[in-house]
Write a protein that holds these residues in place. Structure first.
Motif, PDB file in Angstrom:
ATOM      1  N   GLY A   1       0.784  -1.221   0.000  1.00 46.83           N
ATOM      2  CA  GLY A   1       0.000   0.000   0.000  1.00 46.83           C
ATOM      3  C   GLY A   1       0.816   1.271   0.000  1.00 46.83           C
ATOM      4  N   LEU A   2       0.143   2.332  -0.408  1.00 46.50           N
ATOM      5  CA  LEU A   2       0.660   3.692  -0.342  1.00 46.50           C
ATOM      6  C   LEU A   2      -0.316   4.516   0.481  1.00 46.50           C
ATOM      7  CD1 LEU A   2       1.585   4.209  -4.114  1.00 46.50           C
ATOM      8  CD2 LEU A   2       3.169   3.663  -2.252  1.00 46.50           C
ATOM      9  N   PHE A   3       0.224   5.377   1.340  1.00 48.91           N
ATOM     10  CA  PHE A   3      -0.623   6.165   2.232  1.00 48.91           C
ATOM     11  C   PHE A   3      -0.178   7.621   2.203  1.00 48.91           C
ATOM     12  CE2 PHE A   3      -1.334   8.013   6.496  1.00 48.91           C
ATOM     13  CZ  PHE A   3      -2.704   7.889   6.580  1.00 48.91           C
ATOM     14  N   TYR A   4      -1.180   8.525   2.127  1.00 50.42           N
ATOM     15  CA  TYR A   4      -0.916   9.968   2.179  1.00 50.42           C
ATOM     16  C   TYR A   4      -1.915  10.599   3.130  1.00 50.42           C
ATOM     17  CZ  TYR A   4      -0.928  14.908   0.837  1.00 50.42           C
ATOM     18  OH  TYR A   4      -0.880  16.285   0.861  1.00 50.42           O
ATOM     19  N   PHE A   5      -1.416  11.515   3.956  1.00 50.77           N
ATOM     20  CA  PHE A   5      -2.276  12.187   4.940  1.00 50.77           C
ATOM     21  C   PHE A   5      -1.844  13.638   5.068  1.00 50.77           C
ATOM     22  CE2 PHE A   5      -2.925  13.624   9.332  1.00 50.77           C
ATOM     23  CZ  PHE A   5      -4.291  13.436   9.467  1.00 50.77           C
ATOM     24  N   ASP A   6      -2.820  14.540   5.051  1.00 54.59           N
ATOM     25  CA  ASP A   6      -2.534  15.964   5.204  1.00 54.59           C
ATOM     26  C   ASP A   6      -3.535  16.562   6.176  1.00 54.59           C
ATOM     27  OD1 ASP A   6      -1.090  18.473   4.120  1.00 54.59           O
ATOM     28  OD2 ASP A   6      -3.208  18.995   3.914  1.00 54.59           O
ATOM     29  N   GLU A   7      -3.033  17.307   7.152  1.00 54.12           N
ATOM     30  CA  GLU A   7      -3.884  17.905   8.189  1.00 54.12           C
ATOM     31  C   GLU A   7      -3.441  19.339   8.436  1.00 54.12           C
ATOM     32  OE1 GLU A   7      -5.267  16.975  12.793  1.00 54.12           O
ATOM     33  OE2 GLU A   7      -3.260  16.384  12.134  1.00 54.12           O
ATOM     34  N   SER A   8      -4.406  20.218   8.583  1.00 59.50           N
ATOM     35  CA  SER A   8      -4.113  21.593   8.993  1.00 59.50           C
ATOM     36  C   SER A   8      -5.129  21.996  10.052  1.00 59.50           C
ATOM     37  CB  SER A   8      -4.174  22.552   7.801  1.00 59.50           C
ATOM     38  OG  SER A   8      -5.478  22.601   7.257  1.00 59.50           O
ATOM     39  N   ALA A   9      -4.676  22.797  10.997  1.00 60.62           N
ATOM     40  CA  ALA A   9      -5.548  23.180  12.104  1.00 60.62           C
ATOM     41  C   ALA A   9      -5.099  24.515  12.675  1.00 60.62           C
ATOM     42  CB  ALA A   9      -5.536  22.110  13.196  1.00 60.62           C
ATOM     43  N   THR A  10      -6.066  25.235  13.209  1.00 63.25           N
ATOM     44  CA  THR A  10      -5.797  26.448  13.979  1.00 63.25           C
ATOM     45  C   THR A  10      -6.515  26.333  15.313  1.00 63.25           C
ATOM     46  OG1 THR A  10      -7.696  27.630  13.032  1.00 63.25           O
ATOM     47  CG2 THR A  10      -5.561  27.875  11.916  1.00 63.25           C
ATOM     48  N   SER A  11      -5.950  26.959  16.314  1.00 61.92           N
ATOM     49  CA  SER A  11      -6.555  26.897  17.642  1.00 61.92           C
ATOM     50  C   SER A  11      -6.281  28.196  18.381  1.00 61.92           C
ATOM     51  CB  SER A  11      -5.984  25.713  18.437  1.00 61.92           C
ATOM     52  OG  SER A  11      -6.580  25.640  19.728  1.00 61.92           O
ATOM     53  N   TYR A  12      -7.322  28.690  19.025  1.00 58.90           N
ATOM     54  CA  TYR A  12      -7.165  29.869  19.875  1.00 58.90           C
ATOM     55  C   TYR A  12      -7.555  29.465  21.284  1.00 58.90           C
ATOM     56  CZ  TYR A  12      -7.255  34.733  21.392  1.00 58.90           C
ATOM     57  OH  TYR A  12      -6.991  35.922  22.027  1.00 58.90           O
ATOM     58  N   ASP A  13      -6.576  29.444  22.177  1.00 61.15           N
ATOM     59  CA  ASP A  13      -6.774  28.984  23.548  1.00 61.15           C
ATOM     60  C   ASP A  13      -6.665  30.161  24.502  1.00 61.15           C
ATOM     61  OD1 ASP A  13      -6.520  26.704  22.072  1.00 61.15           O
ATOM     62  OD2 ASP A  13      -4.677  26.012  23.039  1.00 61.15           O
ATOM     63  N   ILE A  14      -7.586  30.221  25.435  1.00 65.45           N
ATOM     64  CA  ILE A  14      -7.565  31.258  26.475  1.00 65.45           C
ATOM     65  C   ILE A  14      -7.492  30.584  27.828  1.00 65.45           C
ATOM     66  CG2 ILE A  14      -8.779  33.212  27.500  1.00 65.45           C
ATOM     67  CD1 ILE A  14     -10.234  33.597  24.849  1.00 65.45           C
ATOM     68  N   ASN A  15      -6.453  30.904  28.584  1.00 63.51           N
ATOM     69  CA  ASN A  15      -6.322  30.442  29.959  1.00 63.51           C
ATOM     70  C   ASN A  15      -6.524  31.632  30.890  1.00 63.51           C
ATOM     71  OD1 ASN A  15      -5.304  27.485  29.925  1.00 63.51           O
ATOM     72  ND2 ASN A  15      -4.071  28.509  28.369  1.00 63.51           N
ATOM     73  N   GLN A  16      -7.659  31.646  31.556  1.00 61.94           N
ATOM     74  CA  GLN A  16      -7.959  32.715  32.504  1.00 61.94           C
ATOM     75  C   GLN A  16      -7.565  32.269  33.909  1.00 61.94           C
ATOM     76  OE1 GLN A  16     -12.114  33.573  32.189  1.00 61.94           O
ATOM     77  NE2 GLN A  16     -12.053  34.074  30.017  1.00 61.94           N
ATOM     78  N   ILE A  17      -6.782  33.108  34.588  1.00 54.23           N
ATOM     79  CA  ILE A  17      -6.362  32.824  35.962  1.00 54.23           C
ATOM     80  C   ILE A  17      -6.875  33.971  36.826  1.00 54.23           C
ATOM     81  CG2 ILE A  17      -4.414  32.212  37.454  1.00 54.23           C
ATOM     82  CD1 ILE A  17      -2.811  31.607  34.918  1.00 54.23           C
ATOM     83  N   PRO A  18      -8.149  33.903  37.249  1.00 58.81           N
ATOM     84  CA  PRO A  18      -8.766  35.048  37.924  1.00 58.81           C
ATOM     85  C   PRO A  18      -8.044  35.487  39.190  1.00 58.81           C
ATOM     86  CG  PRO A  18     -10.418  33.460  37.225  1.00 58.81           C
ATOM     87  CD  PRO A  18      -9.093  32.812  37.040  1.00 58.81           C
ATOM     88  N   MET A  19      -7.481  34.545  39.952  1.00 58.42           N
ATOM     89  CA  MET A  19      -6.829  34.910  41.211  1.00 58.42           C
ATOM     90  C   MET A  19      -5.655  35.857  40.979  1.00 58.42           C
ATOM     91  SD  MET A  19      -6.809  31.377  43.427  1.00 58.42           S
ATOM     92  CE  MET A  19      -5.781  30.558  42.206  1.00 58.42           C
ATOM     93  N   SER A  20      -5.000  35.719  39.823  1.00 56.34           N
ATOM     94  CA  SER A  20      -3.862  36.585  39.496  1.00 56.34           C
ATOM     95  C   SER A  20      -4.253  37.703  38.542  1.00 56.34           C
ATOM     96  CB  SER A  20      -2.733  35.755  38.872  1.00 56.34           C
ATOM     97  OG  SER A  20      -2.340  34.708  39.727  1.00 56.34           O
ATOM     98  N   ASN A  21      -5.558  37.780  38.235  1.00 53.37           N
ATOM     99  CA  ASN A  21      -6.032  38.775  37.265  1.00 53.37           C
ATOM    100  C   ASN A  21      -5.216  38.680  35.972  1.00 53.37           C
ATOM    101  OD1 ASN A  21      -7.703  40.791  36.317  1.00 53.37           O
ATOM    102  ND2 ASN A  21      -6.534  42.472  37.255  1.00 53.37           N
ATOM    103  N   MET A  22      -5.032  37.423  35.509  1.00 54.30           N
ATOM    104  CA  MET A  22      -4.149  37.163  34.371  1.00 54.30           C
ATOM    105  C   MET A  22      -4.869  36.339  33.309  1.00 54.30           C
ATOM    106  SD  MET A  22      -0.573  34.956  34.308  1.00 54.30           S
ATOM    107  CE  MET A  22       0.300  36.115  35.376  1.00 54.30           C
ATOM    108  N   TYR A  23      -4.549  36.659  32.060  1.00 55.81           N
ATOM    109  CA  TYR A  23      -4.998  35.869  30.921  1.00 55.81           C
ATOM    110  C   TYR A  23      -3.759  35.450  30.130  1.00 55.81           C
ATOM    111  CZ  TYR A  23      -9.789  37.635  31.516  1.00 55.81           C
ATOM    112  OH  TYR A  23     -11.032  37.938  32.000  1.00 55.81           O
ATOM    113  N   ILE A  24      -3.741  34.197  29.703  1.00 57.05           N
ATOM    114  CA  ILE A  24      -2.707  33.737  28.784  1.00 57.05           C
ATOM    115  C   ILE A  24      -3.415  33.222  27.540  1.00 57.05           C
ATOM    116  CG2 ILE A  24      -0.790  32.145  28.395  1.00 57.05           C
ATOM    117  CD1 ILE A  24      -0.327  32.078  31.396  1.00 57.05           C
TER     118      ILE A  24
END
Length: 717
Positions: free
Chosen positions: A368-391
């Protein structure tokens, strides 16, 4: 702390249906007395389960119906050696661990170690209802590294979902309905339509709603763990002649489940009780929003009676929005962390297979021959309320893979054609790219970092070999050696730009397996067993940052050994009675773990998600057919021994056992069709147990579902 179930419970559960069934034995009218034969395609060709030199569990259509298996998560009860739990950041993403090998996270730059295929299409991100919406013909669970035929990302194993093709020349309709406690409502509608003599179409629709079992007394959604899912599927079959077969399918899933509850719990040996409510500090709990859809086109052409060409083409898209608050009210009124992830992914795959026989069928081969192509985007928000911080992390990934593979089995004329020699190999190329831009916001002041880039190429040769020998017509043994390959990638939560850009390298698993396939007592008893050892090298180990726990580094830091044994027993002592017992034993340990400066720090880690003992026993009885239908009953008991839940010390999931039962009346004649009723119950003893246990600021656990029960109704004509 709940009491631990014993293996005696397993024996009692298996015997229960037997005792009930014995009075009816003399009335039995069954004609088929043997254990059901299952045909599998684990080696890319149709062959009996007993002739396949792989540690494999396969479930036929009948077995799936009798056991109520509808989704991949249902397999954990019936497959010892397989652990399935929900990922903390995305409850719709199952973490699959087989033989102690599985994925650590669900990042778009990190691939699972147990691969899932639906009709031959590799599912890089298995979220959605593509398998549940279809009418399944069987499920195959292949345990251990799969080497040549499956290649990358199957170091733990592979799970194949095989759907039924539309039926030529037959118009039929099936409606499945379920009602249950916690307001469970399930509906699946399937319609098969003939299109002339050579084509047919199938349409299906699925709808599922169910209330979660932990109420939200804060604001937002009413409960944690609500299920709200819908799915569509359309399939076409065209057979213009005896040599050509074309199958196309499209599926779409929409999932709007609410997040699961994760609570603070004490350390082992104390097990917290499943709460009925969450924290009053929860604010604006919102459901996840996941949409997945895809196309599959499979073309099979018989070049001649001994040579077949197959093409498998797949395209899929995934939009995944997940929301997870961690520990609101534990260290103050706000959560210690709120994790929000918005991901968009698409994948395309193409596989060509040449399957043939030669030398009077003494040589069987596949290339067999196999080909695979994947593309992705991600927007992640980490809220740390105790430190009033967002990453915030704005990330992207582009993955391309190529492979060429082949496997051949030769049966020499000597030894009365009882010796079978198999060799296979796969060469894989992977091109992986990723970007990341991290923006840190403190007290409203945003500081964006420069965008970071990663670009790595990997290649690997993965061989496998099998020596099999038929001791008798009903018994064979095999010795198998396989090398598995888990591709490298990039860690989106890396602690520094340098760590991100460097990425992590592939992980390898070398496995040696001694197996037995046997049938006894005129095919009334089947015993399959395997002993194995797996050496894991360059393990991809996730190490948490001690200052900012939401950041981790992925290091190729580990070596480990996993030894194990698996036994699968199926018995049919009388035609009406089916008994099965599956058991897995694991002994897994780290040999070394090197930190970033080369020191061996294995004393700080423990091997997780590898229970020493895991077993499943089922007893099923089918009474003689009557004018009003065929009564059947089954009881299943699943046992899991205490296991380490996380590589961090002190975190254990205690021993527990789950008792399920099903009582059915099938084949009820209704105007030319058949009606089926099934009363079912899961976790009938209302066992209190964890599904996942880890530490984030404080010890944390997710809880298993309480007692569930309901009624299934199926109409087929």
């Amino acid at each position: 702390m709940h009491s631990s179930p014993s293996l005696m419970n397993l024996t009692l559960a298996a015997a229960l249906t037997t005792v009930v069934a014995l009075p009816a034995v003399a009335q039995n009218q069954h004609t088929s007395a043997g254990v059901e034969e299952v045909i599998v395609t684990a080696q890319k060709r149709e062959e009996s389960l007993q002739d396949t030199p792989i540690s494999i569990l396969a479930f036929s259509t009948k077995a799936l119906e009798n056991r109520g298996i509808k989704a991949v998560t249902d397999l954990q009860t019936d497959v010892p050696g397989l652990i399935i739990n929900e990922h903390p950041n995305s409850a719709s993403t199952g973490r699959l661990i087989m033989r102690g090998i599985g994925q650590a996270n669900d990042q778009i730059t990190y691939d699972p170690k147990v691969s899932i295929y639906v009709d031959g299409v590799y599912m890089a991100r298995f979220q959605g209802l593509s398998a549940e919406t279809a009418d399944l013909e069987r499920i195959e669970v292949l345990r251990g590294p799969q080497g040549a035929l499956y290649g990358r990302n199957s170091t733990g194993g592979a799970i194949n979902f095989i759907t039924k093709a539309p039926q030529l020349g037959s118009f039929n309709f099936r409606q499945d309905l379920t009602v249950g406690n916690r307001d469970r409502k399930y509906s699946r509608t399937r319609l098969n339509i003939p299109l002339g003599d050579t084509a047919a179409a199938e349409l299906s629709y699925l709808r599922l709603t169910e209330d979660g079992y932990i109420n939200n007394i804060g604001s937002g959604a009413d409960r944690f763990g609500d299920k709200d899912r819908r799915g569509w599927r359309a399939a076409l079959l065209w057979q213009p002649n005896d040599r050509l077969d074309l199958r196309y399918s499209f599926d779409r899933s929409e999932i709007e489940d609410t997040p699961v509850w994760m609570g603070q719990v004490p350390l082992y040996p104390v097990t917290a009780h499943r709460p009925k409510t969450g924290s009053a500090s929860v604010k604006d709990l919102i459901p996840n929003d996941i949409t997945g859809q895809g196309h599959n086109l499979t073309a099979t052409f018989d070049i001649n009676d001994s040579l077949q060409l197959k093409s498998i083409t797949g395209y899929r898209e995934l939009d995944n929005f997940t929301y997870m608050p961690y520990h609101p009210g534990v260290l103050g009124p706000d959560p210690v962390l709120v994790n929000i992830i918005d991901t968009h992914q698409r994948q395309f795959s193409q596989e060509l297979q040449l399957i043939g026989t030669a030398l009077d069928s003494r040589l069987q081969y596949v290339g067999g021959l196999f080909y695979f192509d994947e593309s992705a985007t991600s927007y992640d928000i980490n809220q740390i309320p105790m430190s009033n911080m967002y990453i915030d992390r704005d990330t992207s990934a582009d993955n391309t893979a190529y492979a060429v593979y082949g496997q051949a089995t030769y049966t020499p004329a000597a030894f009365s054609q009882r010796l079978h020699l198999t060799v296979g190999a796969r060469y894989s190329w992977d091109e992986r790219k990723a970007t990341r831009q991290v923006t840190t916001t403190v007290s409203g002041a945003a500081t964006p970092a420069p965008r970071e880039f990663g670009d790595r190429d990997f290649s690997e040769f993965s061989p496998n070999g099998v020596i099999a020998y038929d001791l008798t017509d009903d018994m064979n043994v095999y010795l198998k050696a396989t090398k598995g390959y888990q591709t490298g990638g990039f860690n989106l939560t890396a602690t520094t730009p340098q760590r991100f850009s460097a990425g992590f390298k592939p992980e390898f698993a070398e496995s040696y397996e001694l197996g037995l396939k046997s049938t006894w007592l005129d095919n009334r008893l089947r015993v399959n067993a395997a002993l194995f050892t797996t050496d894991r090298k360059d393990m991809q180990v996730s190490v948490m940052d001690p200052v900012t726990p939401s950041l981790t580094d992925m290091l190729n830091a580990g070596k480990a050994t996993v030894n194990g044994a698996e036994v699968d027993i199926t018995a049919r002592p009388i035609p009406a009675l089916n008994l099965s017992l599956s058991y897995a034993w694991l002994d897994a340990h780290f040999d070394s773990i090197r930190n970033s400066v080369g020191d061996d720090v294995k004393s700080q880690f423990v091997y997780d998600q590898a229970p020493r003992h895991k077993a499943s026993a089922t007893a099923g009885y089918e009474w003689p057919h009557t004018s009003f239908g065929t009564p059947t009953a089954s009881v299943t008991y699943n046992y899991l021994h205490k296991m380490v839940a996380s590589y961090q010390r002190g975190l254990y999931i205690d021993t527990y056992g789950l008792l399920d039962a099903r009582l059915s009346l099938t084949d009820i004649p209704v105007n030319g069709g058949n009606l089926r009723f099934s009363l079912w119950g899961k976790n009938l003893t209302d066992e209190n147990y964890y599904t996942f246990h880890f530490s984030y600021i404080v010890p944390t656990a997710m809880f298993g579902a309480p007692r569930s029960y309901g009624l299934d109704v199926s109409l087929d004509f």
